[in-house]
Design a protein around this motif. Sequence first.
Motif, PDB file in Angstrom:
ATOM      1  N   ASP A 186       1.008  -1.101  -0.035  1.00 14.59           N
ATOM      2  CA  ASP A 186      -0.125   0.053  -0.034  1.00 14.59           C
ATOM      3  C   ASP A 186       0.735   1.156  -0.225  1.00 14.59           C
ATOM      4  N   ILE A 187       0.499   2.230  -0.730  1.00 17.34           N
ATOM      5  CA  ILE A 187       1.165   3.594  -0.711  1.00 17.34           C
ATOM      6  C   ILE A 187      -0.155   4.495  -0.319  1.00 17.34           C
ATOM      7  N   HIS A 211      -0.847   8.277  -0.432  1.00 14.34           N
ATOM      8  CA  HIS A 211      -0.337   9.414  -1.176  1.00 14.34           C
ATOM      9  C   HIS A 211      -0.838  10.668  -0.517  1.00 14.34           C
ATOM     10  N   LYS A 219      -4.389  11.205  -8.965  1.00 14.19           N
ATOM     11  CA  LYS A 219      -5.639  10.377  -8.495  1.00 14.19           C
ATOM     12  C   LYS A 219      -6.353   9.904  -9.830  1.00 14.19           C
ATOM     13  N   CYS A 276      -4.474   7.442 -11.884  1.00 15.23           N
ATOM     14  CA  CYS A 276      -4.492   6.078 -11.281  1.00 15.23           C
ATOM     15  C   CYS A 276      -5.903   5.454 -11.442  1.00 15.23           C
ATOM     16  N   ARG A 284      -1.879  -1.088  -3.668  1.00 16.74           N
ATOM     17  CA  ARG A 284      -3.128  -0.221  -3.634  1.00 16.74           C
ATOM     18  C   ARG A 284      -2.413   1.320  -3.320  1.00 16.74           C
ATOM     19  N   ILE A 285      -3.118   2.296  -4.065  1.00 20.62           N
ATOM     20  CA  ILE A 285      -2.737   3.663  -3.965  1.00 20.62           C
ATOM     21  C   ILE A 285      -3.939   4.338  -3.249  1.00 20.62           C
ATOM     22  N   HIS A 286      -3.661   4.860  -1.903  1.00 22.86           N
ATOM     23  CA  HIS A 286      -4.737   5.413  -1.260  1.00 22.86           C
ATOM     24  C   HIS A 286      -4.379   7.033  -1.265  1.00 22.86           C
ATOM     25  N   THR A 310       3.379  -0.760   4.163  1.00 22.73           N
ATOM     26  CA  THR A 310       2.934   0.663   3.614  1.00 22.73           C
ATOM     27  C   THR A 310       3.886   1.538   3.456  1.00 22.73           C
ATOM     28  N   SER A 330       2.994   8.231  -7.946  1.00 24.84           N
ATOM     29  CA  SER A 330       2.076   7.144  -7.595  1.00 24.84           C
ATOM     30  C   SER A 330       1.536   6.245  -9.084  1.00 24.84           C
ATOM     31  N   LYS A 343       1.909   2.294  -9.422  1.00 24.90           N
ATOM     32  CA  LYS A 343       0.565   1.732  -9.865  1.00 24.90           C
ATOM     33  C   LYS A 343       0.716   0.760 -11.004  1.00 24.90           C
TER      34      LYS A 343
END
Length: 489
Positions: free
Chosen positions: A96-97, A99, A110, A113, A128-130, A152, A231, A235
């Motif tokens: 997980d990232i 951002h 965003k 992605c 997973r990029i949050h 993470t 990111s 991804k």
Amino acid sequence: MKLNQISIDTEYQGISDTTWQALFEKAISSGVLTKRHELFSGNEINVSEKRPALHTALRNISNSPVLVNGINIMPQIEAIWHSIERIDNQLRGVTDIIHIGIGGSDFGPKLVCDALLQKPHKENRNIRIHFLSNLDSAQLEPILKTVEAKSTRIIIVSKAFTTLETIQNATTVLDWLSNQGVLAQEIKNNIFAVTANPQQAITFGVSPENILPFWDWVGGRFSVWSAVGLSIALKFGFKVFQEFLAGAYAMDHHFKTAEPINNQPLKLALTTYHNQIRFGSKSQAIIPYAHRLQLFTEWLQQLEMESNGKTATLDNHSTTISAPVIFGTPGTNAQHSFFQMLHQGPEIIPVDFIAIREPMSDLPQAKIHHRMLIANCLAQSQALALGKPSNNSDNNLNEKYPGMRPSNLIWLPRLDAFNLGSLMALYEHRTFCLGVLYGLNSFDQPGVELGKVLAKPIDEALSNPSKLSLLNSFDDITKKRIEWFNSKT
Ligand code: F6P
């Protein structure tokens, strides 16, 4: 070099050849061609901040030199590409990232992605990029419930590295990591910063080797092409990020070289400008018939309204015309929401429809869905343009569609990184052309400052309810509001 693959259709604008000619003349007399040259050459077109606006250099994959104060900036940009690639390799296996960033440090990455999640980028990693932007901790809480602290990594993205929301969110996330038992040194290794203010990032606690710089000549809302887009590479892989840059480069090339009559960003800008003049339109709907472009309008709102929603022209006169209100949501959802007003409301609201030739899912029924989707897109633009008279002799107005409501259709062959890059660059240049037509500086944002400044003493009064001297310094209305918040019910 791969060329721009987007096509635009302005036919439902109902603009005659003579009017087009007059519009091109207006653009040229406003200085579009000279300013375009200045944009790409690194002249200080952001006059209030005395800086160039060189987002185009970030995607200059031809590597031809771009000079700022006589120094070629391309080696610095290439060095960042290498850093992105290095970090992309280094973080394989991370689950997980988070951002952390807001405005231009959030919307662009965003959007990309999200837009590329499906076809045709099957190399989509299992990472997973949050995206975390809002000061409201309600955005952060579910993220922290999902991720595992040890696997993470945190990317703090902020041009200034003083932005309240970003710094507070980063502080809370670091506290959380520490409360989860991650050791201080591990935390230091696991946070990265993307910023034009590396010293501030170091003071915050980021290791210098984990900082990816960018520069003051990159505007926040034009920054997705810099390491702000890290990111995206994490991804989908660095190659996809390069394709994204290549798509924007293809649009830059088109914008720089195409004659006005074929110049897509200029033509889009002129249709918007013309509709503002001829119909007094105050807003514009952007409707992608592509669910994966659901975040496109949000990104464009900042791009257009922060750039061109201005009070003053370059020579410090009051503006008489500036950015339209940008709004929109993907078709067909939009049809069941505000399209009633587009068809029959008293204000003429021009529309940009965006459509993709290939379906964007792999379901067996994808082709059927896609055909119906495109049929709806074409039908809506047709209904807006051609309208329909009332059925009955009693001229019931509710049955009448006035028609003559202008729209553009922007066609993408497919929604991949290349075409997405071109699409975003198309709108960046449209915003630039509109700024020139309005006669203003599109690259500063003085209007966002006052609210930030006023929030500080209010925050102090909220956190010290017993200090009446603080409370008494406000106007009566704000005072009442502070009292309401601080009152115990
Ligand atoms: O909203 C003002 C603004 O400065 C935007 O222009 C920018 O994209 C955003 O704040 C975030 O700024 P930063 O990247 O410096 O944290």
